[in-house]
Enzyme design. Structure first.
Site, short mmCIF file in Angstrom:
data_model
loop_
_atom_site.label_atom_id
_atom_site.label_comp_id
_atom_site.label_asym_id
_atom_site.label_seq_id
_atom_site.Cartn_x
_atom_site.Cartn_y
_atom_site.Cartn_z
N TYR A 1 28.54 10.42 81.50
CA TYR A 1 29.42 11.19 81.09
C TYR A 1 30.79 11.59 81.88
O TYR A 1 30.79 11.97 82.75
CB TYR A 1 28.93 12.64 81.16
CG TYR A 1 29.49 13.87 80.38
CD1 TYR A 1 30.67 13.69 79.49
CD2 TYR A 1 29.63 15.37 80.63
CE1 TYR A 1 31.41 14.79 78.89
CE2 TYR A 1 30.11 16.60 80.01
CZ TYR A 1 31.09 15.90 78.98
OH TYR A 1 31.66 17.00 78.39
N LYS B 1 28.82 8.74 77.29
CA LYS B 1 29.92 9.36 76.41
C LYS B 1 30.97 9.45 77.22
O LYS B 1 31.26 9.88 78.37
CB LYS B 1 29.33 11.15 76.37
CG LYS B 1 30.16 11.66 75.49
CD LYS B 1 29.78 13.34 75.85
CE LYS B 1 31.14 14.09 75.00
NZ LYS B 1 30.85 15.57 75.04
N VAL C 1 29.02 12.64 70.30
CA VAL C 1 28.79 13.97 70.91
C VAL C 1 29.83 14.86 70.94
O VAL C 1 31.16 14.46 71.25
CB VAL C 1 28.20 13.71 72.62
CG1 VAL C 1 27.85 15.35 72.82
CG2 VAL C 1 26.94 13.04 72.42
N THR D 1 31.14 22.36 76.22
CA THR D 1 31.33 22.88 75.05
C THR D 1 30.29 24.17 75.16
O THR D 1 30.54 25.41 74.64
CB THR D 1 31.15 22.34 73.87
OG1 THR D 1 31.92 21.25 73.67
CG2 THR D 1 31.32 23.44 72.50
#
Length: 307
Positions: free
Chosen positions: A134, A162, A205, A47
């Site tokens: 991730y 995540k 997150v 992001t």
């Protein structure tokens, strides 16, 4: 070791009108989110448009945010890169700068296999910064198998995950394989509630936090702190359509447009990405209005506010 709880914003990166890094605006956003009750910040993630940032810009971005929040919240740095050497260097910088953890995405262009990914994680883990796996198949082109995640979790220093997929059932399998050896964070906006209620995630997150911080915190409070599944599901019915808009209109671009609409100027996405089209702004404004009205409607009860 960092312990993750609550709502962590996948922080936007602000740019000025010329497309240069705007550290003043990024610092203002970080401070605003902390003031609004967000529990942590993740810098240089997807992001945050990290793939469009130079190494120097990523480092300045992280240093800016850590200085801006002044120890009031946890700051995690996304440290993944196309090469192991660059990921190690980013991890070393994050550790020196005061980040509590490094979120490590796999190289995202040239395909590498599990043997190579494991070696990549082992090398970065040697830096000593606690690592968050991730898993983001939309960026890397492949999704880590739960069994492979369990193998990575045996590496000293790999402590968090995540999982940015819509497959909530994976969380059960990963928890079954890993037990308490790894903390699982929900990473896909549109299944955030399922991650809390069904997947057992205690933290998330989430990029949407930039645009509607109070709403994201309220969902977590209802689902995790209060364990009020009925009210959480009802509140989610107002928030979910906004997450769908973000996921279908260029995620970072849509979140950035929505954050600008709430009065926090973070500029436009870095080219070639573009802001949300004018024809879609009325829909976005209405979705934001509905969510913000729901926050006022779903106040926590006095019995739970002390939790």
């Amino acid at each position: 070791m960092a312990v993750f709880s609550g709502v962590h914003a996948a922080l936007l990166t602000a740019f000025d009108a010329a497309g240069a890094l705007d550290t003043t605006a990024t610092a203002a956003l970080a401070t605003d989110l902390v003031d609004r009750g967000v529990h942590g910040l993740v810098v240089n993630g997807s992001t945050g448009e990290f793939a469009s940032l130079s190494t120097e810009e990523r480092r300045l971005n992280l240093e800016t945010v850590i200085a801006a929040v002044g120890g009031r919240t946890q700051v995690t740095a996304q440290v993944g890169a196309m090469t192991t050497a660059d990921a190690v260097a980013s991890s070393e910088h994050a550790l020196r700068s005061g980040a509590v953890a490094g979120m490590l995405v796999c190289p995202y262009y040239e395909a590498i296999d599990e043997r190579e990914v494991e070696a990549y994680f082992r090398s970065v883990a040697e830096v000593g910064l606690p690592l968050m796996i991730y898993n983001n198949p939309s960026a890397t082109g492949w999704s880590m198998r739960p069994e492979f995640i369990a193998r990575l979790a045996t590496i000293d220093g790999v402590r968090f995950l995540k999982d940015t997929t819509p497959e909530v059932g994976r969380l059960f399998r990963i928890r079954q394989l890993c037990g308490d050896s790894i903390e699982i964070l929900s990473g896909q906006d549109s299944v955030a509630l399922a991650g809390f209620l069904a997947g057992g995630a205690q933290a998330t997150v989430w990029g949407a936090v930039n645009a509607v911080p109070e709403a994201c915190v309220r969902l977590w409070e209802l689902a995790v702190l209060d364990q009020d599944a009925d009210r959480a599901r009802e509140f989610w019915s107002y928030l979910y359509p906004l997450t769908q808009f973000f996921e279908t209109h260029g995620y970072a671009q849509a979140v950035k447009t929505a954050t600008n609409l709430r009065g926090i100027d973070v500029g436009a996405p870095r080219l070639p990405a573009l802001p949300v089209e004018e024809s879609d702004l009325a829909e976005l404004r209405q979705l934001l209005r509905v969510v913000n009205e729901a926050v006022a409607q779903f106040e926590r009860s006095p019995a739970t506010q002390s939790v």
